[in-house]
Design a protein around this motif. Structure first.
Motif, PDB file in Angstrom:
ATOM      1  N   GLU A   1     -13.311  18.758  -5.682  1.00  0.00           N
ATOM      2  CA  GLU A   1     -13.462  17.763  -6.733  1.00  0.00           C
ATOM      3  C   GLU A   1     -13.764  18.397  -8.087  1.00  0.00           C
ATOM      4  N   MET A   2     -14.424  19.553  -8.087  1.00  0.00           N
ATOM      5  CA  MET A   2     -14.670  20.244  -9.360  1.00  0.00           C
ATOM      6  C   MET A   2     -13.349  20.575 -10.050  1.00  0.00           C
ATOM      7  N   THR A   3     -12.424  21.125  -9.281  1.00  0.00           N
ATOM      8  CA  THR A   3     -11.122  21.498  -9.840  1.00  0.00           C
ATOM      9  C   THR A   3     -10.316  20.268 -10.208  1.00  0.00           C
ATOM     10  N   ALA A   4     -10.301  19.285  -9.326  1.00  0.00           N
ATOM     11  CA  ALA A   4      -9.516  18.071  -9.560  1.00  0.00           C
ATOM     12  C   ALA A   4      -9.987  17.330 -10.807  1.00  0.00           C
ATOM     13  N   SER A   5     -11.301  17.257 -11.013  1.00  0.00           N
ATOM     14  CA  SER A   5     -11.815  16.522 -12.166  1.00  0.00           C
ATOM     15  C   SER A   5     -11.436  17.215 -13.474  1.00  0.00           C
ATOM     16  N   VAL A   6     -11.457  18.541 -13.474  1.00  0.00           N
ATOM     17  CA  VAL A   6     -11.045  19.280 -14.671  1.00  0.00           C
ATOM     18  C   VAL A   6      -9.566  19.042 -14.962  1.00  0.00           C
ATOM     19  N   MET A   7      -8.734  19.053 -13.928  1.00  0.00           N
ATOM     20  CA  MET A   7      -7.302  18.845 -14.138  1.00  0.00           C
ATOM     21  C   MET A   7      -7.010  17.424 -14.609  1.00  0.00           C
ATOM     22  N   ARG A   8      -7.727  16.453 -14.058  1.00  0.00           N
ATOM     23  CA  ARG A   8      -7.545  15.067 -14.526  1.00  0.00           C
ATOM     24  C   ARG A   8      -7.923  14.938 -15.995  1.00  0.00           C
ATOM     25  N   ALA A   9      -9.025  15.564 -16.367  1.00  0.00           N
ATOM     26  CA  ALA A   9      -9.468  15.489 -17.758  1.00  0.00           C
ATOM     27  C   ALA A   9      -8.468  16.176 -18.692  1.00  0.00           C
ATOM     28  N   ALA A  10      -7.899  17.293 -18.249  1.00  0.00           N
ATOM     29  CA  ALA A  10      -6.924  18.017 -19.073  1.00  0.00           C
ATOM     30  C   ALA A  10      -5.680  17.177 -19.306  1.00  0.00           C
ATOM     31  N   ARG A  11      -5.246  16.480 -18.273  1.00  0.00           N
ATOM     32  CA  ARG A  11      -4.063  15.630 -18.436  1.00  0.00           C
ATOM     33  C   ARG A  11      -4.375  14.430 -19.334  1.00  0.00           C
ATOM     34  N   ALA A  12      -5.553  13.889 -19.149  1.00  0.00           N
ATOM     35  CA  ALA A  12      -5.924  12.704 -19.935  1.00  0.00           C
ATOM     36  C   ALA A  12      -6.053  13.023 -21.418  1.00  0.00           C
ATOM     37  N   THR A  13      -6.394  14.282 -21.737  1.00  0.00           N
ATOM     38  CA  THR A  13      -6.609  14.657 -23.142  1.00  0.00           C
ATOM     39  C   THR A  13      -5.399  15.355 -23.751  1.00  0.00           C
ATOM     40  N   GLY A  14      -4.298  15.443 -23.010  1.00  0.00           N
ATOM     41  CA  GLY A  14      -3.056  15.921 -23.601  1.00  0.00           C
ATOM     42  C   GLY A  14      -2.864  17.419 -23.647  1.00  0.00           C
ATOM     43  N   PHE A  15      -3.475  18.170 -22.733  1.00  0.00           N
ATOM     44  CA  PHE A  15      -3.168  19.594 -22.646  1.00  0.00           C
ATOM     45  C   PHE A  15      -1.687  19.765 -22.298  1.00  0.00           C
ATOM     46  N   HIS A  16      -1.037  20.729 -22.928  1.00  0.00           N
ATOM     47  CA  HIS A  16       0.397  20.927 -22.734  1.00  0.00           C
ATOM     48  C   HIS A  16       0.724  21.540 -21.384  1.00  0.00           C
ATOM     49  N   SER A  17      -0.158  22.392 -20.872  1.00  0.00           N
ATOM     50  CA  SER A  17       0.128  23.103 -19.633  1.00  0.00           C
ATOM     51  C   SER A  17      -1.178  23.424 -18.923  1.00  0.00           C
ATOM     52  N   ILE A  18      -1.147  23.304 -17.599  1.00  0.00           N
ATOM     53  CA  ILE A  18      -2.299  23.663 -16.766  1.00  0.00           C
ATOM     54  C   ILE A  18      -1.838  24.714 -15.760  1.00  0.00           C
ATOM     55  N   GLY A  19      -2.466  25.869 -15.817  1.00  0.00           N
ATOM     56  CA  GLY A  19      -2.172  26.937 -14.874  1.00  0.00           C
ATOM     57  C   GLY A  19      -3.346  27.170 -13.957  1.00  0.00           C
ATOM     58  N   VAL A  20      -3.062  27.607 -12.742  1.00  0.00           N
ATOM     59  CA  VAL A  20      -4.100  27.848 -11.744  1.00  0.00           C
ATOM     60  C   VAL A  20      -3.890  29.222 -11.120  1.00  0.00           C
ATOM     61  N   ASP A  21      -4.995  29.938 -10.903  1.00  0.00           N
ATOM     62  CA  ASP A  21      -4.965  31.230 -10.226  1.00  0.00           C
ATOM     63  C   ASP A  21      -5.429  31.078  -8.786  1.00  0.00           C
ATOM     64  N   LEU A  22      -4.636  31.622  -7.863  1.00  0.00           N
ATOM     65  CA  LEU A  22      -5.024  31.768  -6.464  1.00  0.00           C
ATOM     66  C   LEU A  22      -4.959  33.244  -6.105  1.00  0.00           C
ATOM     67  N   ILE A  23      -5.654  33.618  -5.042  1.00  0.00           N
ATOM     68  CA  ILE A  23      -5.626  35.002  -4.563  1.00  0.00           C
ATOM     69  C   ILE A  23      -5.404  34.994  -3.057  1.00  0.00           C
ATOM     70  N   TYR A  24      -4.459  35.824  -2.587  1.00  0.00           N
ATOM     71  CA  TYR A  24      -4.305  36.006  -1.146  1.00  0.00           C
ATOM     72  C   TYR A  24      -4.742  37.431  -0.772  1.00  0.00           C
ATOM     73  N   GLY A  25      -5.194  37.582   0.459  1.00  0.00           N
ATOM     74  CA  GLY A  25      -5.719  38.864   0.916  1.00  0.00           C
ATOM     75  C   GLY A  25      -7.233  38.913   0.970  1.00  0.00           C
TER      76      GLY A  25
END
Length: 467
Positions: A200-224
C-alpha cells in the motif's frame, strides 16, 4: 529497418545457452571511459575550460543533485550514502549545495535551458518539504529550467519516505517524473534485505503521482536477492503489472561484499543459484513483454507510449550516470558529494565523502576531486559504445563522416573479436553497418566491451555481472 520497430518474443530475446556462455563481469557504460579511469591528478581547470566553451552554447544543460542521506540501510545497496536518523544533518548539506550552485552557475551560459534535472541518492525525500523548496528555488535562481511540457525533471523516491502529500509537493516544485524504489514485494525478501515496504505504501504514492499529473512513473526491482524464487518473483511482477508503471528497471543484484560491507549482512546461501537467477530473468522478460512493455536494453523496459521507448525508436536515446536518458546532447552538471558531471569532453567527480566535499565548498572552491579529459580515441569509442547500448546498431558511415576514419580499418581487431558473437547469432556484421540481433540484446554490454580499450587495465571483478 530500425531494430526497435520489431516486437520480439521472450524466446527470441532470452537464449539461456548464450547468456550462460557470455555472462561475465563488465561495465554498465553510464560513461566511457568508466569512472575507474578517472584520475586523482585531474586538473579542475579542464572542467572550467570545457564549461566556458562557446561551441556548447547550442546544447541544453542537465543538472544532477546527489542527496546522500538515508533513514535506514538496505543491505543490498552499493550507492554512496550516509545512514542517519538525525534529520538535522540535511541542513548544513543543503547550505553547501546552495553555495555550490552559486559557484557552478557562473561557469556556464545560464541562458542555456535546463531540459533535464534529477535528484538522486541516497533518499532525496529525506529533505523536509521546506528544504526541497529551498533547493529548487536556488536552482531556478541561477539556471533557466524548461517549461514543464519540454523538460524531464525527475526524482528518486522511497515510498517509505513519501506520503501522498509529499508527492503533491514535488509536483508543485516542478518535478514531472518519479523513480520509485521497490525491489521486491515479498515480505520474506524484504526482511532479508532490511527494507520493509508494504504494497500500500507503493500503491498510494503511484496513485498520488497519477492524480497530480506526473508524466512518467518508473519503478526499480532487483532479482538475485535472498529467498527469491521464480514463483515469488512472479508474484512481485504480477503485482507490479497491476500497478502499471510507465517504466520498469529490473536490475540483477551485484553481490560485492568486499566493496560494500553491509552486503555481508545477507547470507549468500539464501540467494538464488545461477540457474535460478537465469530462470527469474526469463520470467521477467516473459511477463513484461507479454504485458506490452518494450525491452529498451540491459534491464530497462518501458510502455510504447513512454518517452524512453519513443526516444529509442527515434534514435535519440542516450546513456548518462542515471542510466538511459531521452536527452542526448546535454552537458551534465553534478552537485553534491560524489556526483559526476560531463561537460564537453570532460568528466569530473566531486569528493565522495561529506567532509571533503564540505571543506572545498566552504572554502569557495569547486569540490572536484578526480576526473578525466577524453582523447580523440576516447570520444570515438564513447560514441560507438553509446550507439550500441542505445540503438543496438552501428552505422559505419556516421562515424566515418564524423571522425575521418574507415570503420573497418580503425576497428579491424574489434570486428574480428566479434566474429564468434556473429557465429552465435548475437550480431550481424555487414559492409556498412553492425546490428545487434535479438539474441544479443540482453548481452549488449558484452558486445560493447569489445570496443573498450581500457578493460585489460583493471580487474573485471570491480564491475557487476552482465547477466
Amino acid at each position: 529497418m530500425n531494430p526497435m520497430t520489431t516486437a520480439p518474443s521472450a524466446d527470441a530475446l532470452f537464449r539461456p545457452d548464450l547468456l550462460a556462455k557470455y555472462s561475465s563481469n563488465g561495465p554498465r557504460y553510464t560513461s566511457y571511459p568508466t569512472a575507474v579511469q578517472f584520475r586523482d591528478d585531474f586538473d579542475p581547470g579542464d572542467y572550467r575550460r570545457a564549461a566556458a566553451d562557446k561551441g556548447a552554447s547550442d546544447t541544453d544543460l542537465s543538472l544532477y543533485f546527489h542527496i546522500p542521506f538515508c533513514d535506514t540501510v538496505c543491505f543490498y545497496c552499493g550507492c554512496n550514502k550516509v545512514v542517519t536518523k538525525n534529520r538535522a544533518r540535511s541542513r548544513p548539506y543543503l547550505e553547501q549545495l546552495k553555495r555550490e550552485i552559486a559557484l557552478q552557475a557562473p561557469l556556464f551560459d545560464t541562458a542555456r535551458p535546463v531540459s533535464q534535472l534529477h535528484w538522486g541518492g541516497g533518499t532525496p525525500t529525506f529533505l523536509s518539504h521546506d528544504e526541497m523548496t529551498e533547493l529548487m528555488a536556488a536552482t531556478r535562481e541561477h539556471f533557466t529550467l524548461c517549461a514543464d511540457s519540454e523538460g524531464e525533471f525527475s526524482i528518486e523516491v522511497d515510498p517509505r519516505e513519501a506520503s501522498p502529500k509529499t508527492i503533491v509537493h514535488l509536483r508543485n516544485l516542478g518535478f514531472n517524473r518519479l523513480s520509485l524504489g521497490v525491489q521486491d514485494f515479498d515480505p520474506v525478501v524484504q526482511r532479508a534485505i532490511n527494507r520493509i515496504q508494504p504494497l500500500e505504501m507503493t500503491a498510494s504514492v503511484m496513485r498520488a503521482a497519477r492524480a497530480t499529473g506526473f508524466h512518467s512513473i518508473g519503478v526499480d526491482l532487483i532479482y538475485g536477492l535472498p529467498y527469491q524464487t521464480v514463483d515469488s518473483f512472479t508474484r512481485t511482477l504480477d503485482t507490479m503489472l497491476a500497478l502499471a508503471p510507465d517504466r520498469l528497471s529490473v536490475f540483477g543484484y551485484a553481490h560485492m561484499p568486499q566493496l560494500f560491507k553491509m552486503q555481508r549482512q545477507m547470507d549468500p546461501s539464501t540467494m538464488p543459484s545461477p540457474a535460478e537467477r537465469l530462470a527469474i530473468l526469463r520470467r521477467v522478460v516473459e511477463r513484461l513483454t507479454d504485458a506490452g512493455y518494450v525491452y529498451i536494453g540491459m534491464d530497462h523496459f518501458a510502455l510504447p507510449t513512454d518517452e524512453l521507448a519513443r526516444a529509442q525508436a527515434q534514435r535519440t536515446l542516450h546513456r548518462n550516470f542515471q542510466g538511459y536518458s531521452t536527452r542526448a546532447e546535454c552537458d551534465l552538471i553534478g552537485f553534491g558529494a560524489s556526483s559526476i558531471g560531463k561537460v564537453g569532453d570532460v568528466y569530473a567527480q566531486n569528493a565522495k565523502d561529506l567532509v571533503g566535499y564540505a571543506a572545498a565548498i566552504d572554502n569557495g572552491q569547486l569540490a572536484i576531486s578526480r576526473g578525466v579529459r577524453l582523447s580523440l580515441d576516447d570520444r570515438l569509442r564513447r560514441d560507438v559504445i553509446t550507439q550500441l547500448m542505445c540503438n543496438l546498431e552501428l552505422r559505419f558511415d556516421e562515424f566515418e563522416a564524423a571522425y575521418g576514419i574507415r570503420f573497418h580499418d580503425a576497428f579491424a581487431p574489434e570486428l574480428e573479436r566479434l566474429r564468434p558473437f556473429e557465429d552465435d547469432g548475437l550480431v550481424k556484421i555487414g559492409a556498412r553497418r553492425l546490428d545487434v540481433q535479438l539474441a544479443g540484446r540482453m548481452l549488449v554490454r558484452n558486445i560493447a566491451m569489445v570496443f573498450d580499450r581500457y578493460l585489460g587495465q583493471q580487474p573485471l571483478q570491480r564491475f557487476s555481472r552482465t547477466v
